[in-house]
Design a protein around this motif. Structure first.
Motif, PDB file in Angstrom:
ATOM      1  N   TYR A 197      -5.678   5.867   4.718  1.00 31.16           N
ATOM      2  CA  TYR A 197      -6.803   5.541   5.749  1.00 31.16           C
ATOM      3  C   TYR A 197      -6.633   3.932   5.549  1.00 31.16           C
ATOM      4  N   VAL A 198      -6.397   3.305   4.367  1.00 33.93           N
ATOM      5  CA  VAL A 198      -6.185   1.852   4.385  1.00 33.93           C
ATOM      6  C   VAL A 198      -4.969   1.258   5.266  1.00 33.93           C
ATOM      7  N   ASN A 199      -3.896   2.043   4.864  1.00 34.09           N
ATOM      8  CA  ASN A 199      -2.638   1.781   5.633  1.00 34.09           C
ATOM      9  C   ASN A 199      -2.663   1.884   7.441  1.00 34.09           C
ATOM     10  N   LEU A 200      -3.685   2.850   7.699  1.00 30.01           N
ATOM     11  CA  LEU A 200      -3.683   3.233   9.141  1.00 30.01           C
ATOM     12  C   LEU A 200      -4.503   1.952   9.521  1.00 30.01           C
ATOM     13  N   LEU A 201      -5.630   1.810   8.870  1.00 30.41           N
ATOM     14  CA  LEU A 201      -6.379   0.441   9.419  1.00 30.41           C
ATOM     15  C   LEU A 201      -5.784  -0.602   9.367  1.00 30.41           C
ATOM     16  N   LEU A 202      -4.753  -1.023   8.402  1.00 36.75           N
ATOM     17  CA  LEU A 202      -3.979  -2.246   8.451  1.00 36.75           C
ATOM     18  C   LEU A 202      -2.916  -2.163   9.824  1.00 36.75           C
ATOM     19  N   TYR A 203      -2.499  -1.037   9.966  1.00 42.48           N
ATOM     20  CA  TYR A 203      -1.376  -1.011  11.116  1.00 42.48           C
ATOM     21  C   TYR A 203      -2.089  -1.228  12.631  1.00 42.48           C
ATOM     22  N   VAL A 204      -3.499  -0.853  12.573  1.00 43.47           N
ATOM     23  CA  VAL A 204      -4.200  -0.949  13.833  1.00 43.47           C
ATOM     24  C   VAL A 204      -4.590  -2.498  13.849  1.00 43.47           C
ATOM     25  N   VAL A 205      -4.972  -3.245  12.863  1.00 46.66           N
ATOM     26  CA  VAL A 205      -5.259  -4.650  12.993  1.00 46.66           C
ATOM     27  C   VAL A 205      -3.987  -5.244  13.354  1.00 46.66           C
ATOM     28  N   ASP A 206      -2.802  -4.807  12.725  1.00 49.66           N
ATOM     29  CA  ASP A 206      -1.483  -5.448  13.016  1.00 49.66           C
ATOM     30  C   ASP A 206      -1.191  -5.258  14.488  1.00 49.66           C
ATOM     31  N   LEU A 207      -1.398  -4.191  14.851  1.00 43.86           N
ATOM     32  CA  LEU A 207      -1.224  -3.938  16.256  1.00 43.86           C
ATOM     33  C   LEU A 207      -1.906  -4.886  17.289  1.00 43.86           C
ATOM     34  N   ALA A 208      -3.267  -5.160  16.908  1.00 38.35           N
ATOM     35  CA  ALA A 208      -4.148  -5.924  17.638  1.00 38.35           C
ATOM     36  C   ALA A 208      -3.615  -7.448  17.347  1.00 38.35           C
ATOM     37  N   VAL A 223       0.678  -1.299   0.067  1.00 38.34           N
ATOM     38  CA  VAL A 223      -0.005  -0.003   0.089  1.00 38.34           C
ATOM     39  C   VAL A 223       0.904   1.236   0.015  1.00 38.34           C
ATOM     40  N   ALA A 224       1.862   1.172   0.757  1.00 36.45           N
ATOM     41  CA  ALA A 224       3.069   2.478   0.670  1.00 36.45           C
ATOM     42  C   ALA A 224       3.467   2.585  -0.558  1.00 36.45           C
ATOM     43  N   CYS A 225       3.799   1.525  -1.299  1.00 29.74           N
ATOM     44  CA  CYS A 225       4.123   1.731  -2.740  1.00 29.74           C
ATOM     45  C   CYS A 225       3.135   2.525  -3.620  1.00 29.74           C
ATOM     46  N   ILE A 226       2.006   2.123  -3.525  1.00 32.39           N
ATOM     47  CA  ILE A 226       0.734   2.970  -4.105  1.00 32.39           C
ATOM     48  C   ILE A 226       0.844   4.261  -3.868  1.00 32.39           C
ATOM     49  N   ILE A 227       1.073   4.529  -2.421  1.00 32.51           N
ATOM     50  CA  ILE A 227       1.026   5.948  -2.122  1.00 32.51           C
ATOM     51  C   ILE A 227       2.225   6.658  -2.645  1.00 32.51           C
ATOM     52  N   PHE A 228       3.523   6.080  -2.674  1.00 28.88           N
ATOM     53  CA  PHE A 228       4.755   6.769  -3.534  1.00 28.88           C
ATOM     54  C   PHE A 228       4.264   6.751  -4.971  1.00 28.88           C
ATOM     55  N   GLY A 229       3.620   5.843  -5.553  1.00 33.01           N
ATOM     56  CA  GLY A 229       3.173   6.086  -7.051  1.00 33.01           C
ATOM     57  C   GLY A 229       2.418   7.380  -7.248  1.00 33.01           C
ATOM     58  N   ALA A 230       1.357   7.696  -6.331  1.00 34.50           N
ATOM     59  CA  ALA A 230       0.638   8.722  -6.255  1.00 34.50           C
ATOM     60  C   ALA A 230       1.380   9.899  -5.971  1.00 34.50           C
ATOM     61  N   LEU A 231       2.201  10.215  -4.989  1.00 36.29           N
ATOM     62  CA  LEU A 231       3.048  11.094  -4.709  1.00 36.29           C
ATOM     63  C   LEU A 231       4.016  11.466  -5.758  1.00 36.29           C
TER      64      LEU A 231
END
Length: 301
Positions: free
Chosen positions: A279-290, A168-176
């Motif tokens: 927001y997608v990555n934020l959700l992924l990190y929250v689930v990861d933390l859990a 997902v971060a790579c997708i963000i970088f592509g848009a950046l």
């Protein structure tokens, strides 16, 4: 020469459910890029990306099958379980992306102007591209960690999420880099720093897991990963608040897409993509933390 006490070839590598899934991956992948290369055709960056995905995944899958069938993976100084689990998740994400992109940009219902034969080849390639994704997703499903099972970290939900987060971060970088105008404000530059920092650390975590070197670290790796995940959640919360404000608030940006913005070259479109995947990555990190609270690391698998 001394006998090792066991068969030289591992037939389970091609007869087990996971082995069959990998054979299907190899078959469908080869069929897909062969159809495209023979008559379907591809062009521009999107087509090149799709061909790279299919050929790369095919090559690595052949390597994995060969190593497991001949037991050569035991000679490699990596954590084989972590490597195969990480690649299966990465291949799933890459193949589903290619399965969406190729028909979106190259498939049409009519024959004009490409001709009916080319159209049929592209439709067939799109079908097999979807089957490639299904085959890799099946491997992820079959090898994922079960409750109470001792397995490699990358096969756990937390480990698989690390791959998704980096993707997902790579997708963000592509848009950046697609004219997102992120350098306009210090606040949006902070968001870029957040994306970059979290991406780099996530890749480092995956790299240490795949190489099996976590036990050599002078600090507790598992505790550090949990602390980092908590930090990533907090950093992404800041980015999830800052980026939309400085891109879509009327004081700093535009709440609506400008009417004169060209399709494919509109900064507002890139900013929207970044906001969504933040927001997608934020959700992924929250689930990861859990989920990271429920696992125990085993570095030698």
């Amino acid at each position: 020469m001394e006998s090792t006490g066991g068969p030289y070839l591992n037939t389970a590598a091609v007869t087990s459910p996971v082995g069959i899934a990998r054979l299907l991956q190899m078959t469908f992948g080869c069929t897909t890029f062969s159809l495209v290369a023979h008559q379907g055709g591809f062009s521009a960056a999107y087509g090149t990306f799709c061909m790279f995905v299919w050929t790369f995944c095919f090559a690595v899958t052949v390597f994995i099958i060969t190593c497991e069938f001949t037991h050569l993976h035991s000679c490699l100084s990596i954590s084989w379980g972590n490597f195969t689990a990480a690649f299966a998740m990465l291949a799933t994400l890459m193949s589903v992306t290619a399965a969406v992109i190729y028909p979106l940009y190259f498939v049409q219902l009519g024959c004009y102007p490409i001709g009916c034969e080319v159209r049929d080849f592209r439709i067939a390639a799109s079908v097999f591209a979807g089957l490639v994704f299904v085959a890799y997703a099946a491997e992820v499903f079959l090898t994922r960690a079960k409750p109470g099972q001792v397995t490699s970290y990358m096969a756990t939900v937390s480990g698989l999420l690390k791959i998704v987060q980096a993707f997902v971060a790579c997708i963000i970088f592509g848009a950046l880099v697609n004219d997102s105008q992120y350098g306009k404000y210090v606040a949006t530059q902070w968001c870029v720093a957040v994306y970059s920092f979290c991406f780099v650390v996530t890749v480092v975590v995956v790299a240490f897991s795949v190489t099996g070197k976590t036990a050599l670290l002078w600090f507790p790796f598992e505790r550090s990963v949990v602390v980092y995940t908590l930090g990533a959640v907090l950093l992404y919360v800041s980015a999830a608040v800052i980026w939309p404000v400085f891109c879509f608030d009327s004081k700093y940006g535009s709440p609506r897409r400008p009417g004169l913005c060209a399709k494919g070259k509109c900064p507002w479109d890139s900013q929207l993509v970044i906001a969504i995947f933040t927001y997608v990555n934020l959700l992924l990190y929250v689930v990861d933390l859990a989920y990271s609270q429920r696992i125990r690391f085993v570095s030698h698998l």
